[in-house]
Write a protein that holds these residues in place. Structure first.
Motif, PDB file in Angstrom:
ATOM      1  N   VAL A 358       0.845  -1.195   0.000  1.00  0.00           N
ATOM      2  CA  VAL A 358       0.000   0.000   0.000  1.00  0.00           C
ATOM      3  C   VAL A 358       0.877   1.241   0.000  1.00  0.00           C
ATOM      4  O   VAL A 358       1.840   1.330   0.781  1.00  0.00           O
ATOM      5  CB  VAL A 358      -0.940   0.024   1.226  1.00  0.00           C
ATOM      6  CG1 VAL A 358      -1.737   1.329   1.256  1.00  0.00           C
ATOM      7  CG2 VAL A 358      -1.879  -1.168   1.216  1.00  0.00           C
ATOM      8  N   ALA A 359       0.549   2.192  -0.884  1.00  0.00           N
ATOM      9  CA  ALA A 359       1.158   3.519  -0.878  1.00  0.00           C
ATOM     10  C   ALA A 359       0.036   4.525  -0.664  1.00  0.00           C
ATOM     11  O   ALA A 359      -0.988   4.470  -1.354  1.00  0.00           O
ATOM     12  CB  ALA A 359       1.883   3.791  -2.187  1.00  0.00           C
ATOM     13  N   GLU A 360       0.240   5.448   0.291  1.00  0.00           N
ATOM     14  CA  GLU A 360      -0.835   6.371   0.667  1.00  0.00           C
ATOM     15  C   GLU A 360      -0.270   7.777   0.873  1.00  0.00           C
ATOM     16  O   GLU A 360       0.642   7.977   1.681  1.00  0.00           O
ATOM     17  CB  GLU A 360      -1.513   5.859   1.944  1.00  0.00           C
ATOM     18  CG  GLU A 360      -2.630   6.732   2.469  1.00  0.00           C
ATOM     19  CD  GLU A 360      -3.248   6.167   3.734  1.00  0.00           C
ATOM     20  OE1 GLU A 360      -4.016   5.199   3.640  1.00  0.00           O
ATOM     21  OE2 GLU A 360      -2.927   6.680   4.827  1.00  0.00           O
ATOM     22  N   TRP A 361      -0.813   8.741   0.144  1.00  0.00           N
ATOM     23  CA  TRP A 361      -0.431  10.143   0.300  1.00  0.00           C
ATOM     24  C   TRP A 361      -1.431  10.801   1.240  1.00  0.00           C
ATOM     25  O   TRP A 361      -2.642  10.752   1.004  1.00  0.00           O
ATOM     26  CB  TRP A 361      -0.414  10.837  -1.057  1.00  0.00           C
ATOM     27  CG  TRP A 361      -0.061  12.298  -0.991  1.00  0.00           C
ATOM     28  CD1 TRP A 361      -0.885  13.359  -1.175  1.00  0.00           C
ATOM     29  CD2 TRP A 361       1.238  12.839  -0.728  1.00  0.00           C
ATOM     30  NE1 TRP A 361      -0.196  14.542  -1.046  1.00  0.00           N
ATOM     31  CE2 TRP A 361       1.116  14.251  -0.769  1.00  0.00           C
ATOM     32  CE3 TRP A 361       2.494  12.289  -0.448  1.00  0.00           C
ATOM     33  CZ2 TRP A 361       2.192  15.111  -0.551  1.00  0.00           C
ATOM     34  CZ3 TRP A 361       3.567  13.131  -0.227  1.00  0.00           C
ATOM     35  CH2 TRP A 361       3.419  14.521  -0.282  1.00  0.00           C
ATOM     36  N   VAL A 362      -0.942  11.428   2.299  1.00  0.00           N
ATOM     37  CA  VAL A 362      -1.796  12.018   3.324  1.00  0.00           C
ATOM     38  C   VAL A 362      -1.644  13.535   3.312  1.00  0.00           C
ATOM     39  O   VAL A 362      -0.519  14.058   3.319  1.00  0.00           O
ATOM     40  CB  VAL A 362      -1.437  11.482   4.725  1.00  0.00           C
ATOM     41  CG1 VAL A 362      -2.328  12.126   5.785  1.00  0.00           C
ATOM     42  CG2 VAL A 362      -1.575   9.970   4.773  1.00  0.00           C
ATOM     43  N   ILE A 363      -2.774  14.224   3.279  1.00  0.00           N
ATOM     44  CA  ILE A 363      -2.826  15.680   3.436  1.00  0.00           C
ATOM     45  C   ILE A 363      -3.553  15.926   4.751  1.00  0.00           C
ATOM     46  O   ILE A 363      -4.773  15.755   4.843  1.00  0.00           O
ATOM     47  CB  ILE A 363      -3.566  16.346   2.266  1.00  0.00           C
ATOM     48  CG1 ILE A 363      -2.917  15.944   0.935  1.00  0.00           C
ATOM     49  CG2 ILE A 363      -3.582  17.863   2.432  1.00  0.00           C
ATOM     50  CD1 ILE A 363      -3.723  16.348  -0.277  1.00  0.00           C
ATOM     51  N   ALA A 364      -2.801  16.284   5.782  1.00  0.00           N
ATOM     52  CA  ALA A 364      -3.340  16.287   7.146  1.00  0.00           C
ATOM     53  C   ALA A 364      -3.479  17.703   7.692  1.00  0.00           C
ATOM     54  O   ALA A 364      -2.647  18.571   7.452  1.00  0.00           O
ATOM     55  CB  ALA A 364      -2.442  15.466   8.066  1.00  0.00           C
ATOM     56  N   ASP A 365      -4.552  17.881   8.455  1.00  0.00           N
ATOM     57  CA  ASP A 365      -4.787  19.103   9.230  1.00  0.00           C
ATOM     58  C   ASP A 365      -5.354  18.642  10.567  1.00  0.00           C
ATOM     59  O   ASP A 365      -6.538  18.328  10.684  1.00  0.00           O
ATOM     60  CB  ASP A 365      -5.771  20.014   8.501  1.00  0.00           C
ATOM     61  CG  ASP A 365      -6.011  21.331   9.243  1.00  0.00           C
ATOM     62  OD1 ASP A 365      -5.600  21.446  10.410  1.00  0.00           O
ATOM     63  OD2 ASP A 365      -6.646  22.244   8.656  1.00  0.00           O
ATOM     64  N   ARG A 379      -0.297  21.026  10.441  1.00  0.00           N
ATOM     65  CA  ARG A 379      -0.689  20.692   9.071  1.00  0.00           C
ATOM     66  C   ARG A 379       0.529  20.226   8.287  1.00  0.00           C
ATOM     67  O   ARG A 379       1.630  20.757   8.467  1.00  0.00           O
ATOM     68  CB  ARG A 379      -1.322  21.914   8.388  1.00  0.00           C
ATOM     69  CG  ARG A 379      -2.731  22.216   8.864  1.00  0.00           C
ATOM     70  CD  ARG A 379      -3.236  23.548   8.358  1.00  0.00           C
ATOM     71  NE  ARG A 379      -2.697  24.656   9.125  1.00  0.00           N
ATOM     72  CZ  ARG A 379      -3.117  25.914   9.031  1.00  0.00           C
ATOM     73  NH1 ARG A 379      -4.083  26.218   8.180  1.00  0.00           N
ATOM     74  NH2 ARG A 379      -2.577  26.862   9.767  1.00  0.00           N
ATOM     75  N   GLY A 380       0.335  19.254   7.430  1.00  0.00           N
ATOM     76  CA  GLY A 380       1.453  18.757   6.637  1.00  0.00           C
ATOM     77  C   GLY A 380       1.050  17.597   5.747  1.00  0.00           C
ATOM     78  O   GLY A 380      -0.060  17.056   5.850  1.00  0.00           O
ATOM     79  N   ASN A 381       1.972  17.195   4.881  1.00  0.00           N
ATOM     80  CA  ASN A 381       1.761  16.099   3.934  1.00  0.00           C
ATOM     81  C   ASN A 381       2.869  15.065   4.099  1.00  0.00           C
ATOM     82  O   ASN A 381       3.983  15.394   4.522  1.00  0.00           O
ATOM     83  CB  ASN A 381       1.774  16.604   2.491  1.00  0.00           C
ATOM     84  CG  ASN A 381       0.866  17.797   2.278  1.00  0.00           C
ATOM     85  OD1 ASN A 381      -0.170  17.929   2.925  1.00  0.00           O
ATOM     86  ND2 ASN A 381       1.251  18.679   1.365  1.00  0.00           N
ATOM     87  N   LEU A 382       2.571  13.837   3.740  1.00  0.00           N
ATOM     88  CA  LEU A 382       3.607  12.807   3.732  1.00  0.00           C
ATOM     89  C   LEU A 382       3.152  11.605   2.927  1.00  0.00           C
ATOM     90  O   LEU A 382       1.947  11.427   2.690  1.00  0.00           O
ATOM     91  CB  LEU A 382       3.975  12.359   5.150  1.00  0.00           C
ATOM     92  CG  LEU A 382       3.032  11.422   5.889  1.00  0.00           C
ATOM     93  CD1 LEU A 382       3.779  10.660   6.976  1.00  0.00           C
ATOM     94  CD2 LEU A 382       1.864  12.178   6.493  1.00  0.00           C
TER      95      LEU A 382
END
Length: 391
Positions: A358-365, A379-382
């Motif tokens: 599994v590959a998952e791009w997260v846009i978090a707040d 806030r950030g992405n990974l």
């Protein structure tokens, strides 16, 4: 003179002859393309980010074993089914890994030949929320949503639950997992029960049992299967060591904890939708008064997914998820206050049943606040990766 041959004695069957063994291991890496190491989810994955209060704190986590589980299960009697699952990769605290801990230990006592009516006794999943009951071995996203998973950490508790489902529906529940449709498993069409309410592997602290009920039915509509559901629970939460020095609450031993949730599942044949939302009341940190109050909570998620069957039995599942939660987490420090708005875009590749990637791009707040961090919005992405081995 003819003599009769002695009859062959039948082999005596033992209970352990019916016990099966299976399991899975998940290895993760959360260190790619991170724009903010202070974005974290302690309940989700202790290798994601850092919860340190230091202003220059950075996450140093590398490869991480998220789960390493063995399942011992079987029908040891026509009316008794047993299920025991330890996890050998539990993390009691950040940086402390690979502890063995009991996840499930229960038996089902059925009352009829078809096993349509049964009672489950022991430590098991609480029947609240589709994604909560869906095994991490089958789930697409790497972590469960905060909105419903904040009801029961690790999804489990010690209790007694009654389950009912017609035999044909129980077969349908099994098919939805076996054929790769990401089902939740067999938790009945109707469920009702009582449990301690302090979460798994913890003793009851106030002698006030939580009560839960759930109704969910997988309808066949043409070539599709749709499963709507509704569930609710109520009880009183007892604080132990969660409260920091100086943080007070009105009733430490009996704090109101209740919720109701709706679920809608369209299984991926090939396009799928999974959506849940819950509202309720529960403990939450109040930074203005430095207290833990009973307050309104709400949250849920929407997951869009697709099941792509390729030659040689390869399976690919693209997915997209949005989740929202505004409430507290009673089992975290000071009933930590949360406001979560996360987007997840991912892909699961399953070349054969023994392996998944599994590959998952997260846009978090994510805002998560307690007495040590009363102002904390991150806030950030990974990019997150997981390899899973099924056996």
């Amino acid at each position: 003179m003819l003599t009769e041959k002695p009859e062959k004695s039948e082999k005596k069957e033992h209970w352990y002859d019916n016990i099966g063994l299976r399991g899975y291991v998940q290895v993760r890496y959360n260190g790619l393309l991170s724009t903010n190491d202070k974005v974290a989810c302690d309940q989700c994955d202790k290798s994601w980010g850092t919860t340190s209060t230091a202003p220059d704190a950075k996450s140093n986590n590398g490869l991480f074993i998220r789960r390493a589980r063995l399942v011992f299960s079987g029908q040891i009697h026509p009316n008794v089914y047993v299920y025991i699952q330890p996890d050998f990769a539990s993390s009691p605290a950040s940086g402390v890994n690979h502890f063995a801990q009991l996840r499930d230990a229960y038996f089902d006592l059925s009352f009829d030949k078809k096993r349509e009516f049964r009672v489950r006794l022991g430590q098991s999943k609480v029947p609240y929320g589709f994604e909560n009951m869906q095994s991490s071995q089958n789930r697409l996203t790497l972590d469960r949503n905060d909105g419903l998973n904040s009801a029961v950490v690790n999804e489990r508790d010690l209790g007694a639950f009654f389950y009912w489902a017609p035999a044909v529906v129980r077969e349908r529940f099994a098919m939805l997992i076996k054929d790769g449709y990401k089902g939740s498993g067999d938790y009945g069409v109707f469920a009702f029960g009582a449990y301690n309410g302090q979460t798994a592997n913890k003793s009851e602290a106030n002698r006030n049992l939580h009560v839960v009920t759930r109704f969910s039915y997988p309808f066949v509509v043409g070539n599709q299967i749709i499963e709507p559901g509704i569930q609710a629970y109520t009880g009183k939460w007892a604080f132990g060591s969660e409260l920091s020095t100086g943080v007070t609450t009105a009733n430490k031993q009996n704090t109101l904890d209740q919720r109701v949730a709706a679920s809608f599942i369209l299984y991926p044949k090939p396009f799928g939708i999974q959506a849940e939302y819950n509202i309720g009341k529960g403990p939450r940190y109040n930074k203005t008064t430095n207290t833990v109050d009973v307050s309104h909570l709400e949250g849920g998620y929407v997951l869009l997914n697709y099941k792509l069957d390729l030659p040689k039995h390869h399976l690919i599942y693209p997915f997209a998820k949005f989740q929202y939660y505004d409430g507290g987490k009673k089992f975290e420090k000071d009933a930590r206050s949360y406001v979560v708005r996360d987007y997840e875009l991912g892909l699961e590749w399953q070349p054969f049943k023994a392996f998944e990637l599994v590959a998952e791009w997260v846009i978090a707040d994510r805002t998560f606040e307690d007495s040590a961090l009363p102002v904390n919005r991150q806030r950030g992405n990974l990019l997150r990766l997981q390899a899973q081995f099924n056996f």
